[in-house]
Design a protein around this motif. Structure first.
Motif, PDB file in Angstrom:
ATOM      1  N   LEU A  65       0.837  -1.328  -0.017  1.00 28.70           N
ATOM      2  CA  LEU A  65       0.202  -0.024  -0.053  1.00 28.70           C
ATOM      3  C   LEU A  65       0.853   1.272   0.086  1.00 28.70           C
ATOM      4  O   LEU A  65       0.456   2.196  -0.650  1.00 28.70           O
ATOM      5  CB  LEU A  65      -0.871  -0.123   1.122  1.00 28.70           C
ATOM      6  CG  LEU A  65      -2.036  -1.306   0.994  1.00 28.70           C
ATOM      7  CD1 LEU A  65      -2.866  -1.095   2.446  1.00 28.70           C
ATOM      8  CD2 LEU A  65      -2.847  -0.783   0.040  1.00 28.70           C
ATOM      9  N   ALA A  97      -6.265   6.898  -1.837  1.00 23.36           N
ATOM     10  CA  ALA A  97      -6.781   5.603  -1.432  1.00 23.36           C
ATOM     11  C   ALA A  97      -7.754   5.049  -2.650  1.00 23.36           C
ATOM     12  O   ALA A  97      -8.124   3.707  -2.658  1.00 23.36           O
ATOM     13  CB  ALA A  97      -7.205   5.952  -0.073  1.00 23.36           C
ATOM     14  N   SER A 101      -7.900   1.739  -4.903  1.00 23.79           N
ATOM     15  CA  SER A 101      -9.108   0.649  -4.820  1.00 23.79           C
ATOM     16  C   SER A 101      -9.471   0.504  -6.394  1.00 23.79           C
ATOM     17  O   SER A 101     -10.010  -0.666  -6.659  1.00 23.79           O
ATOM     18  CB  SER A 101     -10.075   1.177  -4.107  1.00 23.79           C
ATOM     19  OG  SER A 101      -9.783   1.601  -2.807  1.00 23.79           O
ATOM     20  N   ARG A 111      -5.854  -3.514   0.006  1.00 21.44           N
ATOM     21  CA  ARG A 111      -6.454  -2.696   1.070  1.00 21.44           C
ATOM     22  C   ARG A 111      -7.360  -3.642   1.939  1.00 21.44           C
ATOM     23  O   ARG A 111      -7.260  -3.582   3.252  1.00 21.44           O
ATOM     24  CB  ARG A 111      -7.308  -1.736   0.169  1.00 21.44           C
ATOM     25  CG  ARG A 111      -6.552  -0.237   0.143  1.00 21.44           C
ATOM     26  CD  ARG A 111      -7.512   0.754  -0.230  1.00 21.44           C
ATOM     27  NE  ARG A 111      -8.501   0.797   1.010  1.00 21.44           N
ATOM     28  CZ  ARG A 111      -9.816   0.813   0.983  1.00 21.44           C
ATOM     29  NH1 ARG A 111     -10.559   0.898  -0.179  1.00 21.44           N
ATOM     30  NH2 ARG A 111     -10.722   1.108   2.204  1.00 21.44           N
ATOM     31  N   HIS A 114      -5.330  -5.901   4.174  1.00 23.53           N
ATOM     32  CA  HIS A 114      -4.629  -5.026   5.232  1.00 23.53           C
ATOM     33  C   HIS A 114      -5.669  -4.731   6.395  1.00 23.53           C
ATOM     34  O   HIS A 114      -5.298  -4.998   7.458  1.00 23.53           O
ATOM     35  CB  HIS A 114      -4.203  -3.716   4.758  1.00 23.53           C
ATOM     36  CG  HIS A 114      -2.927  -3.149   5.625  1.00 23.53           C
ATOM     37  ND1 HIS A 114      -1.862  -3.838   5.834  1.00 23.53           N
ATOM     38  CD2 HIS A 114      -3.146  -2.023   6.090  1.00 23.53           C
ATOM     39  CE1 HIS A 114      -1.268  -2.921   6.552  1.00 23.53           C
ATOM     40  NE2 HIS A 114      -1.906  -1.869   6.818  1.00 23.53           N
ATOM     41  N   HIS A 115      -6.748  -4.295   5.862  1.00 27.49           N
ATOM     42  CA  HIS A 115      -7.747  -4.051   6.891  1.00 27.49           C
ATOM     43  C   HIS A 115      -8.415  -5.362   7.726  1.00 27.49           C
ATOM     44  O   HIS A 115      -8.280  -5.476   8.956  1.00 27.49           O
ATOM     45  CB  HIS A 115      -9.074  -3.224   6.313  1.00 27.49           C
ATOM     46  CG  HIS A 115      -9.654  -2.428   7.264  1.00 27.49           C
ATOM     47  ND1 HIS A 115      -9.864  -1.188   7.034  1.00 27.49           N
ATOM     48  CD2 HIS A 115     -10.458  -2.823   8.266  1.00 27.49           C
ATOM     49  CE1 HIS A 115     -10.681  -0.674   7.919  1.00 27.49           C
ATOM     50  NE2 HIS A 115     -10.993  -1.678   8.870  1.00 27.49           N
ATOM     51  N   PRO A 167      -6.893   7.309   5.140  1.00 29.60           N
ATOM     52  CA  PRO A 167      -7.628   7.597   4.092  1.00 29.60           C
ATOM     53  C   PRO A 167      -8.265   8.789   4.042  1.00 29.60           C
ATOM     54  O   PRO A 167      -8.503   9.373   2.979  1.00 29.60           O
ATOM     55  CB  PRO A 167      -8.536   6.357   3.899  1.00 29.60           C
ATOM     56  CG  PRO A 167      -8.152   5.277   4.529  1.00 29.60           C
ATOM     57  CD  PRO A 167      -7.424   5.941   5.969  1.00 29.60           C
TER      58      PRO A 167
END
Lengths: 544, 354
Positions: A65, A97, A101, A111, A114-115, A167
């Protein structure tokens, strides 16, 4: 030419490499030391592993990222592919951000990975802490490692919060606004700290870049250092094992590192990574394009932080109204300070619990055999009360959603939560303690009289009995091998005085150990067998 | 079994007896049931039957082959599902690449764990564990080293050196105090919080279009999200969001008969009242207005304000009413502010009341 080189040549490429490495980094010594190190095996030991592997996933996906994310708050007009936001003003951070995406292949996947990994990291670390707590793994010699683990848990939350604020979308911006409001409420320094954090007035143009520095450098570096310390201490202490036959405080029972543990733990890393990847590929998380860029005026209903910040948000919500006091012109905003104090006290309690329990028991021995939670009823009950307290705070962050989903009055939901925060932990304590003691009594019963077989037998004189079957000795041992404490009374010290500390310790020891169930002794077992000769080792017989 | 403290003499196997710790309140029973030792190993099917072992072998290989297939597929997915302007392609790219990569990983994971569980030895073994503390010998040597270091450096002996070092170490972080100071250039942060863009005569404009509002535009019960006229990102490139974060206002027209507060009536214009939109709790925008109860609700922590009674807090964690903006109309009939807010807007801070 040395003998070693000769041998190496005979062995081919692998042996040659091994020889090369040994002569340069001493790999043979390392293998001799660690290669067959024993690791105990239990599903609950995986929780810490899940946290560790999630962190590795975070490092990998996070690095990806950083190649695309731009932590700048300069205003730009969006001209990317996402239609609904075309022409909207937003910060470069938010735009990049969105671009990750929608315009980078695999970007959205990374993304989401990672979340999800962050959510799992904190969850696994928390569950691991609970496992360690409820099994008493924090006892000597592991108290310091408990504190290291605690620091990791706090760092994990900090990493999560600084990450999801980056973000610069509407949701995370409102999260920062709340943090700003809390900081401003601090006595004396509030306005200054807020101004320093945001580089002037909220929201400013600095905060994303500053959080970025913390999020990608300082916090991961600290997490990494603490993980290294954490695991280094595991090597020093060797892993704990659950009580059972042959498992003692002076040995460690399990599988050797090579090959079994390497295969299992290495394979498990791929399982954790794979499952996270699968979830990232199929379940959407944090769809920032739906929130829009940050603007201090709008807000969406039902705003909530990521789950691990929920307890803090809940604490803010549960504070009663009208707590602000002005003293000598200075504002004490207790409606913010009290929740902050509650959160800090809970954290301090967690961090210092091992030292407190050690003081109460006065037990200076090393403990490597884990407790079954029932065999430490008061500790388990305290843990249950703590979990309940946390859970109510956490649920408190959803008062509005609970009210709308179940069509309840928001006011009633909140009041119920406020009462629950005080009452439920006490109830949880009492119930858990009784359940533990009952389970211990049941264990005694089973150890002494064997387990019920369900076979009803009629005796010659007409009496019906159920046949009990004695436990095999290996299983029996699990029921009778645990640490048992008894309360003490306050005794005078050498000067003949009874100190406050001695009184306090005596009171706490009563609180902990007044209700206790002792393990079955050999004598009791022999007597029980004498009363019921039917119970002989591993054999079922009918009374005559 | 390997001995962790390899350089210790073999007799340290009885290290445990070197040092006896107090058990405190622990009850040490003399009549404890004896430890029967490790349970006998239970033989698995794969240990007993060559056929089962072969099956397990095949299963492990299958997992690894699946992994290879998955990893290779992810490359295919990268090219087969490119991202275009059509947002549906993002979903396909994410899904197919993700599932393929996941298969690549899960294949290795399941294969390795299955291998360990079925084909590697599953008999548990024990190795000794020693007290964490060093043996008396080791501890004596450690003390000796400390003493030697002390002697050679003169750490205890040379008091002045030692104390001046303490002083130097205590003060060396001092520069940080000033270094971090410039994280803000505002010499008086609390003072900055007191003022907003509103001035006498500033027109109320709609957010986000920036159109000035006439009193006649507001019908009974209508709500406007308002900013000061001229607060746009073009005119305020440096501090647009900062100004907006303080100046945002909610404008509502109520029936003057519904308003219970004389001050609220006086500060408004014919039942049109303007209140700060920034919650006095921790600063979220108080964006939800319930028309029939005249309640304003903050979606973050549910502080509720009574718009009909000077925005007093009637529920939730906030302590103070929302500040009201004095308004009137100008010669052209546009709503204008009579001045700035009379108190700081937003969350409380230490110097707020000074």
């Amino acid at each position: 030419m040395s003998n070693a080189t000769n041998t190496a040549k005979k062995g081919g490429f692998l042996a040659g490499t091994a020889n090369y490495l040994d002569e340069r980094v001493g790999v043979a010594g390392i293998l001799k030391e660690f290669g067959r190190k024993i690791f105990p095996d239990h599903w609950s030991f995986m929780l810490g592993e899940v946290a560790l592997y999630s962190f590795l996933v975070l490092l990998l996906s996070g690095t990806f990222l950083t190649f695309f994310f731009q932590p700048a708050m300069t205003n730009v007009i969006y001209d990317g592919v996402y239609g609904p936001l075309k022409g909207a003003e937003m910060s470069i951070a938010y735009k990049s951000a969105l671009d990750i995406s929608f315009e980078v292949r695999g970007g959205l996947l990374m993304r989401e990975l990672h979340h999800w990994a962050a959510l799992l990291f904190v969850a696994a670390a928390g569950l691991h802490m609970l496992r360690v707590f409820f099994t008493g793994a924090f006892r000597k010699p592991r108290e310091i490692n408990w504190v290291v683990g605690f620091a990791l848990f706090v760092l994990a939350m900090a990493g999560g919060f600084t990450g999801y604020s980056l973000p610069d979308d509407l949701l995370s911006g409102n999260g920062l606004r709340i943090i700003d409001g809390m900081i401003k409420g601090l006595p004396i320094v509030g306005a200054y700290i807020s101004s320093m954090l945001f580089g002037g007035e909220f929201p400013g143009h600095q905060i994303v870049a500053r959080l970025y520095g913390l999020h990608i450098l300082l916090i991961p570096a600290f997490i990494l250092i603490f993980i290294v310390i954490h695991l280094f201490m595991v090597v020093i202490h060797k892993h704990t094992h659950y009580s059972g036959p042959g498992r003692r405080d002076d040995n460690v029972v399990g599988y050797p590192l090579m090959p079994v543990y390497v295969a299992k733990a290495g394979g498990f890393f791929f399982l954790v990574f794979g499952v996270l990847m699968l979830v990232a590929a199929t379940v959407s998380i944090n769809p920032i394009w739906m929130y829009g860029g940050y603007d201090p005026s709008p807000v969406s209903a039902g705003t909530q932080p990521d789950w691990y910040i929920g307890w803090a948000d809940g604490a803010l919500r549960l504070a009663p109204s009208h707590l602000e006091v002005v003293l000598g012109g200075y504002t004490w905003t207790w409606n913010i300070l009290i929740p902050m104090i509650v959160l800090i006290l809970l954290l301090v309690f967690v961090a210092f619990y091992p030292f407190f329990e050690a003081w109460v028991t006065g037990d200076k021995r090393e403990h490597h055999v884990l407790d079954r939670p029932r065999n430490a009823p008061t500790r388990t009950a305290i843990g249950a009360a703590g979990v309940t307290f946390y859970a109510v705070l956490w649920a408190g962050a959803s008062t509005d959603l609970i009210a709308t989903h179940f069509m309840l009055s928001l006011n009633n939901v909140l009041t119920t939560m406020q009462i629950s925060l005080i009452v439920l932990p006490i109830i949880a304590f009492l119930i858990t303690k009784r359940v533990c003691l009952s389970l211990q009594l049941k264990d005694r019963e089973v150890a002494l009289h064997g387990r019920e077989t369900g076979r009803i037998v009629r005796l010659p004189h007409g009496e019906y009995i159920e046949v009990h079957e004695a436990l095999p000795e290996h299983e029996l041992y699990k029921y009778v091998d645990f640490v048992d404490y008894q309360p003490t009374i306050a005794r005078p010290n050498a000067k003949g005085q009874i100190t406050m500390s001695a009184r306090a310790r005596a009171a706490w020891s009563r609180f902990y150990f007044e209700d206790r169930v002792a393990p079955v002794t050999a004598g009791e077992l022999a007597e029980a067998n004498h009363d019921h000769p039917a119970i002989e080792s591993n054999q079922t017989k009918v009374l005559h | 079994m390997s001995d962790k403290k390899g350089n210790q003499p073999a007799s340290t196997d009885s290290h445990e007896t070197d040092h006896v710790y107090s058990g405190g309140l622990a009850v040490v029973s003399a009549d404890k049931i004896a430890d029967p030792g490790l349970e006998p190993h239970r033989v698995r099917m794969t240990d007993k039957s060559e056929k089962h072992a072969k099956t397990a072998n095949r299963q492990v290989v299958t997992w690894f082959l699946l992994s290879i297939f998955g990893s290779a597929s992810s490359i295919v997915a990268y090219f087969a599902f490119p991202i275009t302007d059509d947002l549906g392609t993002v979903r396909n790219n994410t899904f197919f690449m993700g599932v393929a990569i996941a298969l690549g990983m899960l294949g290795i994971g399941f294969g390795a764990v299955h291998w360990a569980k079925t084909l590697m030895p599953d008999a548990e073994v024990a190795e000794p564990r020693h007290l964490t503390r060093g043996s008396e010998e080791v501890r004596a040597r450690a003390v000796e080293i400390i003493n030697l270091a002390n002697q050679e450096s003169g750490f205890s002996r040379r008091k002045l050196i030692r104390r001046s070092l303490y002083g130097a170490l205590a003060l060396f972080p001092l520069p940080a105090l000033v270094l971090f100071k410039d994280m803000t250039t505002d010499p008086n942060p609390a003072g900055t919080l007191r003022h907003t863009m509103w001035k006498a005569g500033t027109r109320l404009a709609t957010d986000p279009t920036g159109t000035p509002i006439k009193a006649a535009d507001l019908t009974l019960g209508s709500v406007f999200h308002v900013v000061p006229e001229g607060l746009t990102s073009e005119e305020h490139p440096e501090d647009y969001l900062e100004q907006k974060a303080k100046a945002a206002v909610l404008l509502v027209r109520l029936d003057p008969a519904d308003i219970h507060s004389q001050k609220e009536l006086d500060w408004g214009y014919q039942g049109i009242v303007a209140y700060s939109k920034i919650c006095t709790h921790v600063g979220c925008p108080v964006a939800l207005y319930e028309q029939h109860t005249h309640h304003l609700l903050c979606p973050c922590h549910q502080s509720t304000f009574d718009l009909a009674n000077d925005c007093e807090v009637i529920f939730g964690p906030a302590s103070r009413p929302l500040p009201q903006l004095k308004i009137t109309v100008d010669a052209e009939g546009y709503l204008v502010a009579k001045g700035d807010f009379e108190e700081p807007v937003g969350p409380s801070f230490w110097e707020r009341k000074l």
